[in-house]
Scaffold this motif. Structure first.
Motif, PDB file in Angstrom:
ATOM      1  N   UNK A  84       0.822  -1.211   0.000  1.00 53.92           N
ATOM      2  CA  UNK A  84       0.000   0.000   0.000  1.00 53.92           C
ATOM      3  C   UNK A  84       0.856   1.261   0.000  1.00 53.92           C
ATOM      4  N   UNK A  85       2.028   1.196   0.642  1.00 56.19           N
ATOM      5  CA  UNK A  85       2.931   2.351   0.627  1.00 56.19           C
ATOM      6  C   UNK A  85       3.463   2.609  -0.784  1.00 56.19           C
ATOM      7  N   UNK A  86       3.765   1.524  -1.500  1.00 52.18           N
ATOM      8  CA  UNK A  86       4.219   1.673  -2.884  1.00 52.18           C
ATOM      9  C   UNK A  86       3.146   2.327  -3.739  1.00 52.18           C
ATOM     10  N   UNK A  87       1.902   1.873  -3.557  1.00 54.09           N
ATOM     11  CA  UNK A  87       0.773   2.495  -4.263  1.00 54.09           C
ATOM     12  C   UNK A  87       0.693   3.986  -3.947  1.00 54.09           C
ATOM     13  N   UNK A  88       0.828   4.325  -2.679  1.00 53.61           N
ATOM     14  CA  UNK A  88       0.695   5.721  -2.262  1.00 53.61           C
ATOM     15  C   UNK A  88       1.776   6.585  -2.913  1.00 53.61           C
ATOM     16  N   UNK A  89       3.019   6.087  -2.919  1.00 57.66           N
ATOM     17  CA  UNK A  89       4.111   6.861  -3.519  1.00 57.66           C
ATOM     18  C   UNK A  89       3.853   7.094  -5.008  1.00 57.66           C
ATOM     19  N   UNK A  90       3.461   6.024  -5.699  1.00 57.48           N
ATOM     20  CA  UNK A  90       3.226   6.152  -7.144  1.00 57.48           C
ATOM     21  C   UNK A  90       2.007   7.018  -7.416  1.00 57.48           C
ATOM     22  N   UNK A  91       0.971   6.903  -6.580  1.00 59.73           N
ATOM     23  CA  UNK A  91      -0.196   7.777  -6.735  1.00 59.73           C
ATOM     24  C   UNK A  91       0.176   9.244  -6.563  1.00 59.73           C
ATOM     25  N   UNK A  92       1.096   9.522  -5.640  1.00 61.33           N
ATOM     26  CA  UNK A  92       1.550  10.900  -5.445  1.00 61.33           C
ATOM     27  C   UNK A  92       2.257  11.414  -6.704  1.00 61.33           C
ATOM     28  N   UNK A  93       3.054  10.536  -7.331  1.00 61.82           N
ATOM     29  CA  UNK A  93       3.739  10.926  -8.570  1.00 61.82           C
ATOM     30  C   UNK A  93       2.714  11.181  -9.674  1.00 61.82           C
ATOM     31  N   UNK A  94       1.697  10.310  -9.753  1.00 60.83           N
ATOM     32  CA  UNK A  94       0.641  10.472 -10.766  1.00 60.83           C
ATOM     33  C   UNK A  94      -0.097  11.788 -10.561  1.00 60.83           C
ATOM     34  N   UNK A  95      -0.364  12.146  -9.313  1.00 59.14           N
ATOM     35  CA  UNK A  95      -1.056  13.403  -9.009  1.00 59.14           C
ATOM     36  C   UNK A  95      -0.267  14.591  -9.533  1.00 59.14           C
ATOM     37  N   UNK A  96       1.060  14.506  -9.430  1.00 63.79           N
ATOM     38  CA  UNK A  96       1.913  15.610  -9.862  1.00 63.79           C
ATOM     39  C   UNK A  96       2.140  15.636 -11.371  1.00 63.79           C
ATOM     40  N   UNK A  97       2.231  14.452 -11.980  1.00 63.42           N
ATOM     41  CA  UNK A  97       2.677  14.413 -13.390  1.00 63.42           C
ATOM     42  C   UNK A  97       1.661  13.849 -14.370  1.00 63.42           C
ATOM     43  N   UNK A  98       0.576  13.241 -13.880  1.00 60.95           N
ATOM     44  CA  UNK A  98      -0.415  12.660 -14.785  1.00 60.95           C
ATOM     45  C   UNK A  98      -0.296  11.143 -14.836  1.00 60.95           C
ATOM     46  N   UNK A  99      -1.399  10.488 -15.187  1.00 58.65           N
ATOM     47  CA  UNK A  99      -1.468   9.020 -15.171  1.00 58.65           C
ATOM     48  C   UNK A  99      -0.913   8.452 -16.476  1.00 58.65           C
ATOM     49  N   UNK A 100       0.402   8.496 -16.622  1.00 57.89           N
ATOM     50  CA  UNK A 100       1.041   7.918 -17.799  1.00 57.89           C
ATOM     51  C   UNK A 100       0.968   6.389 -17.714  1.00 57.89           C
ATOM     52  N   UNK A 101       1.086   5.735 -18.884  1.00 58.57           N
ATOM     53  CA  UNK A 101       0.991   4.274 -18.925  1.00 58.57           C
ATOM     54  C   UNK A 101       2.032   3.630 -18.012  1.00 58.57           C
ATOM     55  N   UNK A 102       3.247   4.172 -18.011  1.00 56.45           N
ATOM     56  CA  UNK A 102       4.315   3.611 -17.192  1.00 56.45           C
ATOM     57  C   UNK A 102       3.931   3.630 -15.714  1.00 56.45           C
TER      58      UNK A 102
END
Length: 343
Positions: free
Chosen positions: A234-252
């Protein structure tokens, strides 16, 4: 000098086109589509002027063959035609023709139409080249950032060695084998394999949030410590979700999110963090789960020796339908030797 093929079974039309165009272009005239395809083996023109009404292979069939061949599909084609009804134009544009030129044609009109379209093609090619260059740069940046983050995890988790790189290799083997067998084909065929494999290296990113004392404990974890370790999904999800919030939901990032958040879910619903069951678990996570467990089994840990490849296969078979997706286990068993032979 740009090269133009003029394909027409009327010799007068060929002669006129050559006279009008030869000052500005390398003009090659041919009297049939059959001859044109023979010439294409040696010369790729910048433009083809193609008559519609010809014996043997007419213009429509010739255009179909051109577009069906990756070597010729990008060559712009203009139809030469004395037939200019709506149905003819609709069919031509549907097949991919660039424009129509009515016969008999006037020299100045022919030259100006060709100049305009070749200029557009040149501009498109240049923009495409720039876009591809930028895309390659972004991919290199993405791969570099992934490597840095993955190395940060591995440098902290000193007990797992090169686990991240090995599991990425296992993922690739499984995905390619699933595609070859046609299993989950409709979903997998839409995946960008390079992106999925690269993003899978972030599946343990959440371990950054786990203390060194627990992450590198030289012995079996207590129940409380294991609960803390489990939070890495869940922590990994949270970190990546934070990146998505800042940069957009790219396929990668989307793929990385699925791998990080679901690789500890189990087919029977007893996994974590959400207790998803069966195909509720994203396919990324179901594949990652088997790759992750196989590597853990054949690797030495403070609480166990490294199991043999054969014993790892037995354990995965024993957990078929409970921990693992049965279809993925079936494919794994068929290619298990490839896992053992990876460097």
């Amino acid at each position: 000098m740009k090269t133009i093929f003029v394909v027409d079974d009327n010799s007068a039309n060929l002669l006129m086109a050559e006279e009008v165009l030869s000052d500005q272009y390398e003009v090659i005239t041919v009297s049939s589509a059959v001859t044109m395809f023979e010439l294409l083996e040696d010369v790729i023109p910048d433009l083809i002027l193609l008559d519609i009404m010809m014996p043997d292979i007419d213009g429509f069939e010739a255009l179909k063959k051109l577009k069906a061949n990756s070597k010729y599909a990008d060559i712009p084609v203009m139809f030469l035609t004395g037939k200019s009804d709506g149905a003819t134009e609709a069919r031509g544009f549907e097949l991919g023709v660039m424009d129509f030129i009515s016969k008999p044609f006037f020299g100045a009109v022919l030259v100006n139409r060709i100049k305009k379209h070749l200029a557009i093609e040149t501009l498109i090619a240049e923009r495409t080249r720039l876009l591809q260059t930028r895309t390659h740069k972004l991919q290199r940046l993405q791969n570099s950032m992934t490597s840095v983050l993955a190395n940060m995890v591995e440098n902290r988790d000193k007990l797992t060695g090169t686990h991240i790189q090995r599991t990425a290799s296992y993922m690739k083997l499984l995905i390619c084998a699933l595609l070859k067998k046609g299993i989950y084909y409709d979903e997998l065929i839409g995946w960008n394999l390079d992106i999925v494999i690269s993003s899978s290296r972030l599946h343990d990113l959440g371990k950054i949030a786990v203390t060194d004392a627990i992450l590198n404990k030289p012995g079996r974890l207590t129940d409380e410590e294991f609960e803390i370790i489990k939070t890495h999904a869940s922590e990994g999800e949270k970190i990546i979700n934070d990146i998505i919030t800042e940069s957009g939901d790219e396929e990668f990032l989307h793929c990385a999110l699925l791998c990080a958040g679901s690789h500890h879910e189990r087919w029977d619903g007893t996994g974590y963090p959400r207790g998803l069951k069966g195909e509720e678990i994203p396919l990324h996570g179901r594949i990652m789960a088997l790759a992750d467990v196989y590597d853990a089994l054949v690797s030495k840990r403070p609480y166990k020796p490294a199991f043999t490849h054969e014993r790892a296969i037995e354990i995965i078979k024993e957990n078929n339908g409970t921990h693992f997706d049965p279809k993925i286990v079936e494919v794994f068993i068929e290619i298990a030797d490839d896992f053992a032979n990876l460097p």
